[in-house]
Enzyme design. Structure first.
Site: not given
Ligand SMILES: [Zn+2]
Lengths: 385, 138
Positions: A290, A340
Site C-alpha cells: 500500500y 489510487y
C-alpha cells in the site's frame, strides 16, 4: 476443505474487474461500482444471481442495497464493511474468505468505487475537520493525511538515516511499472530523479511524487470456495493467509501516540499472517504494498519482515523493488502511479501476477503479498497460485 | 483558523490551557498519564483520573512543513511548521503544536530550516489559549 483449518487455501479469487482509471470520469460512483462488479463476475463466469455475499469499505458510498438491486444479485446471506479507509482493502477479501470458509455464503464480491480525481477532497471541507479527535491535531495545521504521514516519515528518516533517495526509489519503481501498464494513469509519463528532487513540496519531507494519485475509478473481485474455484473460467488465485491489524494503543493516522510509533499496524497484521502461512517473507515472489505515500513502503517492508527494523530505506537500494530485483513491488504502478482507488488495484494486480497476465509480469510468480493502508488499522493477504 | 472542538474527556485540557497551564490526564489509581484523554485507564482500568500540572518542558520528536493546497487560513500562513513534542515530565506523551518565536506569533514565523529534532522547547499560550512552543534557549 483442504489445507487445514481456518481460511488457508479454503477460498480463491476467481474473477477481477475494473473500470478505466482517470482524473475525471463522467459516470458517478454507483455506476462505476456496478461496472466493476459486473466485469469481475463476467471474468469469473458467474451470474450475478449467484452472489450471496458482499464486502467493501465503510467509506464506500454505494451501499449493498443499491449495488445488489442495480446489478441483480441474489439473496445475500453475508455483508460486511471494513473501517479505516485504505486499511480496509485486503480485509474485504479476508471477510469474504472467512465467511465462505465458515459456510455463511458461497459467492462473495468485494469492491471499491471512488471519485477522488474529480470529486471533493475531504480536507478541503472545513466541517470535515471538526470531529473531536481532530482537536489534538487540526488546530495546529496538521490537516491532511500527507501531513500526518510526513511527521512519521521525518522521525523515521532521523532515527534510521533513511533519505529522500530511498523514497524516490519507491516512487520510481511504481512509475516504471506504470510505464508498462496501459491502464495506468502514468502509463506514458516517465519519472526522473531530477523531476523528483525539484518537484514542489506537499508537506516537507514529502514532495509531490511521494503522494498517490487522485483518481476516479472502481474495482471488484469475486471469491468462492477452493472447490468451486476449480470449475471457474480462470486459474484460481488462492487466499492462503489473511490478517487485520490494530495494534494496542494505536491511534488513527497519527500514531505518534504509541510507545513505539515506528512499528505500525503492519507489524501486528504480519504476525498473524505468517503464523498461518506455509511460507515466509523469503518465499514471496512479488508484493503489492500500500503506497498512498512513499514512506509507507519502507515501513511495511520492515513490518512484514522483508528486512530488519530501520532497514526499510536501505532495502530499496540497487533496484531491489524493480522487476528482477529482490522484491518487485506494485507491478501495476500502485497508488503512486497506476491509480489510487484505496488500494483495491493492488489486490487485482496480485491476482494478475499469479495468473501470469500482468503487464510487468514477474516470471513464474507463485506467491504474492498484498497489503492495505499502513499508519492506520490495516489488513493483508497472502495469495498463491 | 480551526478551533478545537472538545468532548467531555478532552475539555479539561483546553480549560487549563486557557488559564495558561499545561496539564495531562493522569490515572488517580495507578498514576499513569495518558493521551489523548479518555474515560478509562488502559493500565489498570480505573475510571478515576486527575489533571496533573506539568513543567511545560519537552523536546521536538518530529516536525513537518505543510505547503498549499491547504484550508485558506492555513494556506495564508504557509509554509509553517507543525511539531510533535515529547514531554519531559511524561515521556510517553507527545503533543502536537507549533514552534514559534513568541506566544502570539504567526504560525510561519519560525524559520523552518532552524528546526531540529531533539531541540528543547517550552510551552507558552497564545491569547486564544492554544498551547504553542518556543525554544528553551532561543
Ligand atoms: Zn491506572
Amino acid at each position: 476443505m483442504t489445507g487445514g483449518p481456518g481460511v488457508k487455501d479454503a477460498t480463491a479469487i476467481v474473477g477481477i474487474g475494473q473500470t478505466p482509471f482517470a482524473k475525471r470520469l463522467p459516470e458517478d460512483e454507483r455506476t462505476l461500482a456496478c461496472r466493476a462488479v459486473l466485469a469481475a463476475l463476467d471474468d469469473a463466469g458467474i451470474a450475478p444471481g449467484e452472489v450471496d455475499a458482499l464486502a467493501s469499505y465503510t467509506m464506500e458510498e454505494t451501499d449493498e442495497v443499491e449495488l445488489a438491486k442495480a446489478v441483480g444479485l441474489g439473496d445475500l446471506t453475508f455483508f460486511s464493511k471494513v473501517g479505516f479507509g485504505g486499511g480496509g482493502s485486503c480485509a474485504t477479501v479476508a471477510h469474504l474468505a472467512a465467511a465462505i470458509a465458515a459456510g455463511q455464503a458461497t459467492v462473495g464480491v468485494a469492491w471499491r468505487s471512488r471519485k477522488r480525481g474529480s470529486g471533493p477532497r475531504p480536507w478541503t471541507n472545513t466541517t470535515a475537520q471538526l470531529p473531536t479527535p481532530a482537536q489534538w491535531t487540526r488546530p495546529f495545521g496538521l490537516l491532511r493525511p500527507a501531513d500526518e504521514i510526513a511527521m512519521l516519515a521525518r522521525r523515521y528518516m532521523h532515527e534510521y538515516g533513511a533519505t529522500r533517495d530511498h523514497l524516490f526509489n519507491v516512487a520510481l519503481a511504481c512509475r516504471n511499472r506504470a510505464n508498462q501498464n496501459p491502464a495506468a494513469i502514468m502509463y506514458d509519463r516517465p519519472l526522473t530523479r531530477e523531476m523528483y528532487m525539484t518537484s514542489r513540496w506537499i508537506s516537507e519531507p514529502l514532495c509531490l511524487y511521494d503522494n498517490c494519485l487522485e483518481t476516479d475509478g472502481a474495482l471488484a473481485c469475486v471469491i468462492v470456495s477452493a472447490e468451486r474455484a476449480r470449475d471457474c473460467r480462470r486459474r484460481p488465485v488462492y487466499v492462503h493467509s489473511a490478517a487485520q491489524g490494530l495494534p494496542a494503543q494505536h491511534h488513527g493516522m497519527v500514531n505518534y501516540w504509541n510507545d513505539d510509533p515506528l512499528t505500525g499496524p503492519s507489524w501486528t497484521a504480519a504476525r498473524h499472517l505468517w503464523k498461518h502461512a506455509d511460507f515466509t517473507p523469503a518465499d514471496v515472489d512479488v508484493a503489492q504494498i500500500y503506497d498512498a505515500f512513499t514512506p509507507l513502503v519502507p515501513l511495511s517492508l520492515e513490518g512484514y519482515g522483508f528486512c530488519g527494523r530501520g532497514e526499510g530505506g536501505a532495502f530499496t537500494e540497487g533496484g531491489a523493488l524493480e522487476i528482477g530485483g529482490r522484491l518487485p513491488v506494485n507491478t501495476g504502478g500502485g497508488g503512486l502511479s497506476e491509480a489510487y482507488v484505496h488500494g483495491f488495484n493492488l489486490i487485482n494486480e496480485g491476482v494478475k501476477q499469479l495468473r501470469g497476465i500482468a503487464t510487468a509480469q514477474v516470471p513464474g510468480a507463485a506467491t504474492c503479498l498484498v497489503t492495505a493502508g499502513e499508519g492506520v488499522p490495516t489488513s493483508a493477504l497472502l495469495l498463491r497460485s | 483558523m480551526l478551533s478545537p472542538v472538545t468532548d467531555a474527556d478532552g475539555a479539561p485540557f483546553w480549560r487549563y490551557a486557557a488559564q495558561g497551564e499545561l496539564r495531562v490526564q493522569t490515572c488517580a489509581d495507578c498514576a499513569e498519564p495518558r493521551f489523548p484523554p479518555r474515560p478509562c485507564c488502559p493500565h489498570c482500568q480505573s475510571f478515576t483520573s486527575e489533571w496533573r500540572r506539568l513543567s511545560g518542558r519537552g523536546r521536538i520528536w518530529s516536525y513537518v512543513v505543510p505547503h498549499p493546497p491547504l484550508l485558506p487560513d492555513y494556506a495564508a500562513q504557509a509554509p509553517y511548521n507543525v511539531i510533535v513534542v515529547e514531554l519531559t515530565d511524561a515521556p510517553r506523551i507527545r503533543l502536537i503544536g507549533n514552534l514559534v518565536p513568541e506566544a502570539n506569533a504567526p504560525l510561519g514565523a519560525f524559520p523552518p530550516d532552524r528546526i531540529r529534532i531533539g531541540a528543547r522547547v517550552q510551552a507558552v499560550f497564545d491569547d486564544a489559549g492554544l498551547p504553542r512552543w518556543i525554544l528553551e534557549r532561543p
